[in-house]
Motif scaffolding. Sequence first.
Motif, PDB file in Angstrom:
ATOM      1  N   MET A   1     -15.316   6.339  -3.401  1.00 36.55           N
ATOM      2  CA  MET A   1     -14.550   6.031  -2.203  1.00 36.55           C
ATOM      3  C   MET A   1     -13.472   4.988  -2.487  1.00 36.55           C
ATOM      4  O   MET A   1     -12.366   5.095  -1.988  1.00 36.55           O
ATOM      5  CB  MET A   1     -15.502   5.545  -1.106  1.00 36.55           C
ATOM      6  N   SER A   2     -13.803   3.975  -3.277  1.00 30.99           N
ATOM      7  CA  SER A   2     -12.818   2.926  -3.555  1.00 30.99           C
ATOM      8  C   SER A   2     -11.644   3.473  -4.361  1.00 30.99           C
ATOM      9  O   SER A   2     -10.516   3.000  -4.185  1.00 30.99           O
ATOM     10  CB  SER A   2     -13.465   1.736  -4.260  1.00 30.99           C
ATOM     11  N   ASP A   3     -11.883   4.471  -5.231  1.00 30.15           N
ATOM     12  CA  ASP A   3     -10.768   5.091  -5.967  1.00 30.15           C
ATOM     13  C   ASP A   3      -9.800   5.772  -5.003  1.00 30.15           C
ATOM     14  O   ASP A   3      -8.585   5.687  -5.168  1.00 30.15           O
ATOM     15  CB  ASP A   3     -11.279   6.116  -6.985  1.00 30.15           C
ATOM     16  N   LEU A   4     -10.358   6.427  -3.998  1.00 20.90           N
ATOM     17  CA  LEU A   4      -9.534   7.098  -3.002  1.00 20.90           C
ATOM     18  C   LEU A   4      -8.696   6.082  -2.221  1.00 20.90           C
ATOM     19  O   LEU A   4      -7.514   6.310  -1.948  1.00 20.90           O
ATOM     20  CB  LEU A   4     -10.418   7.899  -2.050  1.00 20.90           C
ATOM     21  N   LEU A   5      -9.304   4.948  -1.875  1.00 19.53           N
ATOM     22  CA  LEU A   5      -8.580   3.903  -1.160  1.00 19.53           C
ATOM     23  C   LEU A   5      -7.461   3.313  -2.010  1.00 19.53           C
ATOM     24  O   LEU A   5      -6.364   3.052  -1.508  1.00 19.53           O
ATOM     25  CB  LEU A   5      -9.538   2.806  -0.693  1.00 19.53           C
ATOM     26  N   VAL A   6      -7.730   3.106  -3.288  1.00 22.07           N
ATOM     27  CA  VAL A   6      -6.712   2.556  -4.186  1.00 22.07           C
ATOM     28  C   VAL A   6      -5.555   3.542  -4.327  1.00 22.07           C
ATOM     29  O   VAL A   6      -4.383   3.156  -4.254  1.00 22.07           O
ATOM     30  CB  VAL A   6      -7.321   2.211  -5.564  1.00 22.07           C
ATOM     31  N   GLN A   7      -5.860   4.809  -4.520  1.00 20.69           N
ATOM     32  CA  GLN A   7      -4.800   5.816  -4.662  1.00 20.69           C
ATOM     33  C   GLN A   7      -4.002   5.988  -3.368  1.00 20.69           C
ATOM     34  O   GLN A   7      -2.795   6.215  -3.409  1.00 20.69           O
ATOM     35  CB  GLN A   7      -5.393   7.159  -5.079  1.00 20.69           C
ATOM     36  N   GLY A   8      -4.669   5.896  -2.252  1.00 20.89           N
ATOM     37  CA  GLY A   8      -3.993   6.083  -0.966  1.00 20.89           C
ATOM     38  C   GLY A   8      -3.411   4.819  -0.374  1.00 20.89           C
ATOM     39  O   GLY A   8      -2.841   4.855   0.723  1.00 20.89           O
ATOM     40  N   TYR A   9      -3.517   3.705  -1.093  1.00 16.23           N
ATOM     41  CA  TYR A   9      -3.098   2.411  -0.564  1.00 16.23           C
ATOM     42  C   TYR A   9      -1.703   2.413   0.064  1.00 16.23           C
ATOM     43  O   TYR A   9      -1.545   1.953   1.196  1.00 16.23           O
ATOM     44  CB  TYR A   9      -3.207   1.331  -1.640  1.00 16.23           C
ATOM     45  N   PRO A  10      -0.664   2.922  -0.604  1.00 17.46           N
ATOM     46  CA  PRO A  10       0.669   2.873   0.026  1.00 17.46           C
ATOM     47  C   PRO A  10       0.723   3.650   1.343  1.00 17.46           C
ATOM     48  O   PRO A  10       1.362   3.220   2.298  1.00 17.46           O
ATOM     49  CB  PRO A  10       1.597   3.503  -1.007  1.00 17.46           C
ATOM     50  N   TRP A  11       0.038   4.793   1.389  1.00 20.69           N
ATOM     51  CA  TRP A  11       0.015   5.605   2.604  1.00 20.69           C
ATOM     52  C   TRP A  11      -0.771   4.916   3.711  1.00 20.69           C
ATOM     53  O   TRP A  11      -0.359   4.896   4.866  1.00 20.69           O
ATOM     54  CB  TRP A  11      -0.583   6.985   2.312  1.00 20.69           C
ATOM     55  N   ILE A  12      -1.903   4.366   3.346  1.00 21.23           N
ATOM     56  CA  ILE A  12      -2.735   3.658   4.330  1.00 21.23           C
ATOM     57  C   ILE A  12      -1.967   2.475   4.903  1.00 21.23           C
ATOM     58  O   ILE A  12      -1.962   2.248   6.119  1.00 21.23           O
ATOM     59  CB  ILE A  12      -4.066   3.207   3.690  1.00 21.23           C
ATOM     60  N   LYS A  13      -1.315   1.728   4.041  1.00 19.03           N
ATOM     61  CA  LYS A  13      -0.535   0.571   4.480  1.00 19.03           C
ATOM     62  C   LYS A  13       0.606   1.008   5.400  1.00 19.03           C
ATOM     63  O   LYS A  13       0.854   0.375   6.442  1.00 19.03           O
ATOM     64  CB  LYS A  13       0.019  -0.177   3.259  1.00 19.03           C
ATOM     65  N   ALA A  14       1.292   2.098   5.046  1.00 19.31           N
ATOM     66  CA  ALA A  14       2.389   2.604   5.883  1.00 19.31           C
ATOM     67  C   ALA A  14       1.884   3.018   7.262  1.00 19.31           C
ATOM     68  O   ALA A  14       2.485   2.665   8.287  1.00 19.31           O
ATOM     69  CB  ALA A  14       3.069   3.786   5.195  1.00 19.31           C
ATOM     70  N   PHE A  15       0.770   3.744   7.307  1.00 19.88           N
ATOM     71  CA  PHE A  15       0.225   4.170   8.600  1.00 19.88           C
ATOM     72  C   PHE A  15      -0.310   2.982   9.402  1.00 19.88           C
ATOM     73  O   PHE A  15      -0.234   2.971  10.635  1.00 19.88           O
ATOM     74  CB  PHE A  15      -0.848   5.244   8.417  1.00 19.88           C
ATOM     75  N   HIS A  16      -0.820   1.984   8.700  1.00 24.82           N
ATOM     76  CA  HIS A  16      -1.267   0.768   9.387  1.00 24.82           C
ATOM     77  C   HIS A  16      -0.084   0.074  10.055  1.00 24.82           C
ATOM     78  O   HIS A  16      -0.158  -0.303  11.232  1.00 24.82           O
ATOM     79  CB  HIS A  16      -1.962  -0.173   8.388  1.00 24.82           C
ATOM     80  N   ILE A  17       1.005  -0.070   9.354  1.00 28.35           N
ATOM     81  CA  ILE A  17       2.195  -0.724   9.902  1.00 28.35           C
ATOM     82  C   ILE A  17       2.732   0.057  11.099  1.00 28.35           C
ATOM     83  O   ILE A  17       3.068  -0.525  12.141  1.00 28.35           O
ATOM     84  CB  ILE A  17       3.274  -0.914   8.817  1.00 28.35           C
ATOM     85  N   MET A  18       2.801   1.395  10.986  1.00 31.64           N
ATOM     86  CA  MET A  18       3.277   2.208  12.112  1.00 31.64           C
ATOM     87  C   MET A  18       2.364   2.069  13.325  1.00 31.64           C
ATOM     88  O   MET A  18       2.834   1.981  14.469  1.00 31.64           O
ATOM     89  CB  MET A  18       3.388   3.675  11.693  1.00 31.64           C
ATOM     90  N   SER A  19       1.071   2.042  13.088  1.00 33.71           N
ATOM     91  CA  SER A  19       0.107   1.889  14.183  1.00 33.71           C
ATOM     92  C   SER A  19       0.271   0.538  14.864  1.00 33.71           C
ATOM     93  O   SER A  19       0.232   0.443  16.102  1.00 33.71           O
ATOM     94  CB  SER A  19      -1.325   2.018  13.662  1.00 33.71           C
ATOM     95  N   VAL A  20       0.436  -0.508  14.065  1.00 33.65           N
ATOM     96  CA  VAL A  20       0.614  -1.852  14.617  1.00 33.65           C
ATOM     97  C   VAL A  20       1.877  -1.912  15.473  1.00 33.65           C
ATOM     98  O   VAL A  20       1.865  -2.492  16.567  1.00 33.65           O
ATOM     99  CB  VAL A  20       0.661  -2.913  13.488  1.00 33.65           C
ATOM    100  N   ILE A  21       2.957  -1.317  15.001  1.00 33.49           N
ATOM    101  CA  ILE A  21       4.212  -1.333  15.772  1.00 33.49           C
ATOM    102  C   ILE A  21       4.012  -0.660  17.127  1.00 33.49           C
ATOM    103  O   ILE A  21       4.433  -1.187  18.166  1.00 33.49           O
ATOM    104  CB  ILE A  21       5.354  -0.668  14.971  1.00 33.49           C
ATOM    105  N   ALA A  22       3.369   0.502  17.136  1.00 27.41           N
ATOM    106  CA  ALA A  22       3.131   1.207  18.401  1.00 27.41           C
ATOM    107  C   ALA A  22       2.225   0.390  19.322  1.00 27.41           C
ATOM    108  O   ALA A  22       2.478   0.289  20.539  1.00 27.41           O
ATOM    109  CB  ALA A  22       2.515   2.579  18.129  1.00 27.41           C
ATOM    110  N   TRP A  23       1.182  -0.195  18.760  1.00 26.80           N
ATOM    111  CA  TRP A  23       0.252  -0.994  19.559  1.00 26.80           C
ATOM    112  C   TRP A  23       0.960  -2.208  20.148  1.00 26.80           C
ATOM    113  O   TRP A  23       0.834  -2.512  21.330  1.00 26.80           O
ATOM    114  CB  TRP A  23      -0.936  -1.401  18.694  1.00 26.80           C
ATOM    115  N   MET A  24       1.729  -2.907  19.321  1.00 27.20           N
ATOM    116  CA  MET A  24       2.431  -4.104  19.780  1.00 27.20           C
ATOM    117  C   MET A  24       3.455  -3.763  20.866  1.00 27.20           C
ATOM    118  O   MET A  24       3.603  -4.518  21.829  1.00 27.20           O
ATOM    119  CB  MET A  24       3.129  -4.810  18.608  1.00 27.20           C
ATOM    120  N   ALA A  25       4.140  -2.637  20.719  1.00 24.93           N
ATOM    121  CA  ALA A  25       5.106  -2.236  21.747  1.00 24.93           C
ATOM    122  C   ALA A  25       4.404  -2.124  23.099  1.00 24.93           C
ATOM    123  O   ALA A  25       4.911  -2.617  24.121  1.00 24.93           O
ATOM    124  CB  ALA A  25       5.763  -0.912  21.362  1.00 24.93           C
TER     125      ALA A  25
END
Length: 149
Positions: free
Chosen positions: A1-25
Amino acid sequence: MSDLLVQGYPWIKAFHIMSVIAWMAGLFYLPRLYVYHTEQVGQSGETHEMFQTMERRLLRAIMNPAMVATWVFGLCLVFTPGIVSWEEIWPWTKAASVLGMTWFHHWLGKRRKDFMRAENELTGRQYRMMNEVPTILMVVIVLSVVVRF
């Protein structure tokens, strides 16, 4: 599981930022709707119904999914090896602020129910003051993550 998280890190971070922007709005806009609802509309009539529809849709269709996505992607980041060091202070200040943001989200949901029951007792000024809560928490979160104090 941790390998998957490491490989997907840029995507996860991007989706996290987009989610935060929508939530904050939503966290910025819903209290502002409550100000107008309180000061301009009142608790009955056609415009009252329109405001209730706008508030409900904002909360249910945008804010709730954005909050859940923020939490899911944020927890994925937390569990990604090498991203968070709990020996430092910044993850704790960020976590406390995110919990505060979540509390505020639920507080807004309870205020929406007050409007639904025509039982709102807060003034526009009180909603304006509460509208500063997400701003303060956002500042703490951003400084915690970027400056890592």
